[in-house]
Design an enzyme around this catalytic site. Structure first.
Site, PDB file in Angstrom:
ATOM      1  N   HIS A 265       0.879  -1.187   0.000  1.00  0.00           N
ATOM      2  CA  HIS A 265       0.000   0.000   0.000  1.00  0.00           C
ATOM      3  C   HIS A 265       0.911   1.231   0.000  1.00  0.00           C
ATOM      4  CE1 HIS A 265      -3.437   2.442   0.672  1.00  0.00           C
ATOM      5  NE2 HIS A 265      -3.774   2.103   1.913  1.00  0.00           N
ATOM      6  N   HIS A 306      -1.980  -2.509  -9.678  1.00  0.00           N
ATOM      7  CA  HIS A 306      -2.933  -1.907  -8.756  1.00  0.00           C
ATOM      8  C   HIS A 306      -4.154  -2.792  -8.679  1.00  0.00           C
ATOM      9  CE1 HIS A 306      -5.492   1.005  -6.779  1.00  0.00           C
ATOM     10  NE2 HIS A 306      -4.377   1.602  -6.429  1.00  0.00           N
ATOM     11  N   ASP A 364       2.936   5.637  -7.192  1.00  0.00           N
ATOM     12  CA  ASP A 364       4.155   5.644  -6.394  1.00  0.00           C
ATOM     13  C   ASP A 364       5.409   5.403  -7.201  1.00  0.00           C
ATOM     14  OD1 ASP A 364       3.031   6.310  -4.010  1.00  0.00           O
ATOM     15  OD2 ASP A 364       2.358   4.279  -3.635  1.00  0.00           O
TER      16      ASP A 364
HETATM   17  N1  CMC Z   1       5.330  -7.218 -10.233  1.00  0.00           N
HETATM   18  C1  CMC Z   1       5.225  -8.458 -10.746  1.00  0.00           C
HETATM   19  N2  CMC Z   1       4.078  -9.161 -10.783  1.00  0.00           N
HETATM   20  C2  CMC Z   1       2.993  -8.589 -10.251  1.00  0.00           C
HETATM   21  C3  CMC Z   1       3.032  -7.306  -9.687  1.00  0.00           C
HETATM   22  C4  CMC Z   1       4.251  -6.609  -9.699  1.00  0.00           C
HETATM   23  N3  CMC Z   1       4.333  -5.378  -9.170  1.00  0.00           N
HETATM   24  N4  CMC Z   1       1.798  -6.978  -9.235  1.00  0.00           N
HETATM   25  C5  CMC Z   1       1.018  -8.016  -9.486  1.00  0.00           C
HETATM   26  N5  CMC Z   1       1.733  -9.002 -10.102  1.00  0.00           N
HETATM   27  C6  CMC Z   1       1.218 -10.294 -10.595  1.00  0.00           C
HETATM   28  C7  CMC Z   1       0.990 -11.256  -9.449  1.00  0.00           C
HETATM   29  O1  CMC Z   1       2.113 -12.075  -9.215  1.00  0.00           O
HETATM   30  C8  CMC Z   1      -0.193 -12.060  -9.953  1.00  0.00           C
HETATM   31  O2  CMC Z   1       0.283 -13.012 -10.852  1.00  0.00           O
HETATM   32  P1  CMC Z   1      -0.500 -14.456 -11.012  1.00  0.00           P
HETATM   33  O3  CMC Z   1      -1.875 -14.112 -11.469  1.00  0.00           O
HETATM   34  O4  CMC Z   1       0.303 -15.179 -12.030  1.00  0.00           O
HETATM   35  O5  CMC Z   1      -0.471 -15.068  -9.652  1.00  0.00           O
HETATM   36  C9  CMC Z   1      -1.006 -11.036 -10.755  1.00  0.00           C
HETATM   37  O6  CMC Z   1      -0.057 -10.023 -11.176  1.00  0.00           O
HETATM   38  C10 CMC Z   1      -2.119 -10.358  -9.970  1.00  0.00           C
HETATM   39  O7  CMC Z   1      -1.529  -9.878  -8.756  1.00  0.00           O
HETATM   40  P2  CMC Z   1      -2.322  -9.765  -7.389  1.00  0.00           P
HETATM   41  O8  CMC Z   1      -1.343  -9.765  -6.269  1.00  0.00           O
HETATM   42  O9  CMC Z   1      -3.424 -10.775  -7.359  1.00  0.00           O
HETATM   43  O10 CMC Z   1      -2.966  -8.345  -7.550  1.00  0.00           O
HETATM   44  P3  CMC Z   1      -3.554  -7.504  -6.373  1.00  0.00           P
HETATM   45  O11 CMC Z   1      -4.680  -6.728  -6.932  1.00  0.00           O
HETATM   46  O12 CMC Z   1      -3.826  -8.347  -5.185  1.00  0.00           O
HETATM   47  O13 CMC Z   1      -2.319  -6.560  -5.967  1.00  0.00           O
HETATM   48  C11 CMC Z   1      -0.844  -4.781  -5.736  1.00  0.00           C
HETATM   49  C12 CMC Z   1      -2.207  -5.231  -6.267  1.00  0.00           C
HETATM   50  C13 CMC Z   1      -0.738  -3.270  -5.869  1.00  0.00           C
HETATM   51  C14 CMC Z   1      -0.739  -5.142  -4.239  1.00  0.00           C
HETATM   52  C15 CMC Z   1       0.270  -5.493  -6.542  1.00  0.00           C
HETATM   53  O14 CMC Z   1       0.164  -5.161  -7.906  1.00  0.00           O
HETATM   54  C16 CMC Z   1       1.668  -5.141  -6.012  1.00  0.00           C
HETATM   55  O15 CMC Z   1       2.136  -5.811  -5.067  1.00  0.00           O
HETATM   56  N6  CMC Z   1       2.342  -4.107  -6.612  1.00  0.00           N
HETATM   57  C17 CMC Z   1       3.621  -3.670  -6.118  1.00  0.00           C
HETATM   58  C18 CMC Z   1       3.404  -2.789  -4.885  1.00  0.00           C
HETATM   59  C19 CMC Z   1       2.884  -1.404  -5.237  1.00  0.00           C
HETATM   60  O16 CMC Z   1       3.376  -0.746  -6.134  1.00  0.00           O
HETATM   61  N7  CMC Z   1       1.875  -0.957  -4.462  1.00  0.00           N
HETATM   62  C20 CMC Z   1       1.346   0.406  -4.581  1.00  0.00           C
HETATM   63  C21 CMC Z   1      -0.062   0.449  -5.034  1.00  0.00           C
HETATM   64  S1  CMC Z   1      -0.519   2.131  -5.485  1.00  0.00           S
HETATM   65  C22 CMC Z   1      -0.517   2.982  -4.001  1.00  0.00           C
HETATM   66  C23 CMC Z   1      -1.708   2.678  -3.187  1.00  0.00           C
HETATM   67  O17 CMC Z   1      -2.838   2.969  -3.627  1.00  0.00           O
HETATM   68  O18 CMC Z   1      -1.521   2.155  -2.062  1.00  0.00           O
END
Ligand code: CMC
Length: 429
Positions: A265, A306, A364
């Site tokens: 987050h 995201h 970010d």
């Molecule tokens: N790098 C590589 N792979 C990724 C990433 C990433 N940054 N984000 C998601 N994936 C992959 C993940 O491994 C999964 O793959 P699979 O379907 O094969 O298992 C797929 O994409 C979907 O990911 P998810 O974890 O189910 O997606 P989510 O909606 O739960 O997570 C997130 C969203 C923001 C937590 C995630 O994209 C992430 O960890 N990003 C990096 C951290 C980040 O930049 N966070 C800031 C968000 S913006 C600020 C805010 O609003 O807080």
């Protein structure tokens, strides 16, 4: 025409009619409230398919890359408004007239100082404590100082709390930084604007007052605007959940700060910079892209992806532009981290893995580069997010508390633990 209903059919039971609710924008939502009376529950860990509340504050269309606060597009607010005006909009629902705005700004500025006794709290922390750890403590501690505004059912009290929190967050945040480097705390200067005053409290010293550079002030203000609210994200939902029990707003915002801290987050902006530093060189990017794609490696490209945006994050577009402005102003357009960031973005956006999973740079990805260029230390990045998001948290808390449907938020679970069994004496185990 009658109200739309969705039919839920379960084996061996009569179909159940569930009302379909319509918002002003966005998809319809199925009201499952009636299920609990039938001892039925839905399962949605991570709340991917669950609307936890009704809200009039912020709308996001993740497929179109649209973010609206009270109906106004974030790009217009970032270009044409300022942070305190956006605060007014989020809190009261409309853009202020000039006189409403002037009064609001004065009211916020009246509360920028903190109680002298609260200053002593800082010396209880280690100098190398993470500033988010200090913020969790000192913001929660505000409830020990402002007993005069803790009646959550009193509209005036709620308003004073909002002013106090918005006004004091930059002061408390800058004090974390000053404490870490052993400098004296800097008193807020109310003749300055909100972002300007924050930079002043961060970088002025008694021997030399800093008059912040207007381009950097504007960039800081934009960072505040772009992080001000984002509907029912993890920290806002935490504030709502804590607040639903009747807890006081200072305690609820402290809970929000804790939730924001995590790298998935608000902690992502700090993690982005750490990642860019670790990559170190454009030539290393393919190695890190491969790591991000490797299922057996828990490395993720920080600043990408995201939960809601599956197109682009409109805040990232504004942030990217601001990044150029700041680096140009400071004459550091050849900043090596920015070069790595741009190349990483270019490569990731062409990579089938990121395209298929709709992983785009988020807000970010660029904010860290701007903050670093301004001179903000990395561990303060998430604190800055917290300063900005405070207004969103309060707006949502206030919306919830003033709603006639207020009730404690209490999710249910799917229990998969042991079934009932007899206690065994310790000697016989
Ligand atoms: N790098 C590589 N792979 C990724 C990433 C990433 N940054 N984000 C998601 N994936 C992959 C993940 O491994 C999964 O793959 P699979 O379907 O094969 O298992 C797929 O994409 C979907 O990911 P998810 O974890 O189910 O997606 P989510 O909606 O739960 O997570 C997130 C969203 C923001 C937590 C995630 O994209 C992430 O960890 N990003 C990096 C951290 C980040 O930049 N966070 C800031 C968000 S913006 C600020 C805010 O609003 O807080």
């Amino acid at each position: 025409m009658g109200k739309e209903v969705a039919k839920l059919t379960l084996p061996g039971k009569e179909p159940i009619d569930l009302p379909v609710m319509k918002g002003t924008l966005g998809p319809d939502v199925i009201d499952i409230g009636a299920l609990s009376k039938l001892d039925l529950f839905t399962y949605d860990p991570g709340f991917r398919s669950t609307a936890s509340c009704e809200s009039k504050i912020t709308f996001i269309d993740g497929n179109k890359g649209l973010l609206l606060h009270r109906g106004y597009a974030i790009e217009q607010l970032a270009e044409q408004s300022d942070f305190l005006e956006v605060c007014y909009l989020l809190l009261f629902g409309e853009l202020p007239t000039q006189s409403q705005k002037d009064k609001f700004v004065i009211k916020v500025k009246n509360h920028t100082m903190i109680h002298e006794q609260l200053i002593r709290f800082y010396s209880g922390f280690r100098r190398d404590a993470h500033p988010m750890a200090i913020m969790c403590g000192v913001v929660g501690a505000l409830s020990a100082f402002y007993h005069d505004s803790l009646d959550i059912h009193n509209e005036e009290h709620r308003e004073i709390c909002a002013f106090r929190l918005i006004a004091k967050m930059p002061t408390l945040a800058a004090m974390c930084y000053k404490y870490s480097i052993g400098h004296p705390f800097v008193t807020p200067l109310n003749k300055m604007g909100y972002a300007e005053n924050f930079l002043h409290m961060m970088f002025s010293v008694p021997s030399e007052e800093l008059i912040p550079n207007p381009v950097l002030v504007r960039a800081m203000d934009r960072i505040f605007i772009l992080h001000a609210d984002h509907e029912q994200n993890a920290s806002t939902s935490t504030v709502r959940l804590a607040g639903s029990s009747g807890a006081n707003p200072f305690a609820c915002i402290a809970a929000g700060i804790a939730a924001l801290w995590g790298p998935a987050h608000g902690g992502a902006n700090e993690a982005v910079l750490a990642m860019l530093q670790e990559i170190g060189n454009v030539a290393n990017i393919p190695k890190y892209i491969a790591k991000a794609k490797d299922k057996d490696d828990n490395f993720r490209l920080m600043g990408f992806g995201h939960r809601v945006y599956k197109n682009f994050d409109p805040r990232a577009t504004v942030m990217r532009k601001t990044c150029y402005e700041v680096l140009d102003e400071l004459g550091v357009h050849d900043d090596p981290l920015f070069a790595i960031a741009l190349k990483l973005e270019e490569i990731a956006l062409k990579d089938p893995y990121f395209i298929e999973k709709k992983l785009y740079p988020n807000v970010d990805f660029y904010s860290g580069i701007i903050l670093k260029a301004i001179g903000i230390p990395t561990n303060m990045f998430t604190v800055i997010f917290a300063i900005a998001r405070t207004v969103g948290w309060i707006a949502h808390w206030n919306e919830m508390i003033s709603s006639p449907d207020l009730s404690i938020n209490r999710p249910r679970q799917l229990y998969t633990g042991p079934i009932i069994r007899d206690f065994v004496d310790v000697k016989k185990r």
